[in-house]
Design a protein around this motif. Sequence first.
Motif, PDB file in Angstrom:
ATOM      1  N   THR A   5       0.740  -1.177   0.080  1.00  0.00           N
ATOM      2  CA  THR A   5      -0.196  -0.009   0.046  1.00  0.00           C
ATOM      3  C   THR A   5       0.896   1.449  -0.079  1.00  0.00           C
ATOM      4  O   THR A   5       1.948   1.126   0.768  1.00  0.00           O
ATOM      5  N   VAL A   6       0.372   2.341  -0.590  1.00  0.00           N
ATOM      6  CA  VAL A   6       0.898   3.512  -0.796  1.00  0.00           C
ATOM      7  C   VAL A   6       0.452   4.552   0.120  1.00  0.00           C
ATOM      8  O   VAL A   6      -0.856   4.562   0.000  1.00  0.00           O
ATOM      9  N   LYS A   7       1.252   5.038   1.130  1.00  0.00           N
ATOM     10  CA  LYS A   7       0.513   5.989   2.010  1.00  0.00           C
ATOM     11  C   LYS A   7       1.285   7.352   1.584  1.00  0.00           C
ATOM     12  O   LYS A   7       2.285   7.807   1.714  1.00  0.00           O
ATOM     13  N   ILE A   8       0.088   8.390   1.368  1.00  0.00           N
ATOM     14  CA  ILE A   8       0.247   9.582   0.949  1.00  0.00           C
ATOM     15  C   ILE A   8       0.511  10.451   2.187  1.00  0.00           C
ATOM     16  O   ILE A   8      -0.447  10.550   2.927  1.00  0.00           O
ATOM     17  N   LEU A   9       1.739  11.286   2.028  1.00  0.00           N
ATOM     18  CA  LEU A   9       1.835  12.083   3.652  1.00  0.00           C
ATOM     19  C   LEU A   9       1.611  13.690   3.298  1.00  0.00           C
ATOM     20  O   LEU A   9       1.863  14.008   1.966  1.00  0.00           O
ATOM     21  N   ASP A  10       0.925  14.376   4.065  1.00  0.00           N
ATOM     22  CA  ASP A  10       0.578  15.770   3.814  1.00  0.00           C
ATOM     23  C   ASP A  10       1.941  16.457   4.520  1.00  0.00           C
ATOM     24  O   ASP A  10       2.415  16.338   5.569  1.00  0.00           O
TER      25      ASP A  10
END
Length: 81
Positions: free
Chosen positions: A72-77
Motif C-alpha cells: 500500500t502507498v501512504k500519501i503524506l501531507d
Amino acid sequence: MTVQKRFIAGAICPRCAEMDRIRAWEQHGVRYRECVSCDFFEQLPIEEETPQELETRVNRIRESQARDTLQTVKILDPKKP
C-alpha cells in the motif's frame, strides 16, 4: 513435382556480396538457399519448434513480480509534522 524457387528481395549473397541474387526454396523438410551469380549454396533443416524469446530487461520477471506482493502507498501531507 517441381519445387518453386523464389528470389529473396534485398538479400545480399554472403560470398559475392551481390544484392537480389539469392533464391530460396523448401523441399523434404530442408530449406535451401543459393546465389545465381556465384557458387554459394546453403541448406538448413526447418525448425518445427518456435524459438524461445531471448531474455531482456523488458520481458524478464523480477523476484518482486514473481511473488505477487502488494504494497500500500501512504500519501503524506507535507504540512503535518
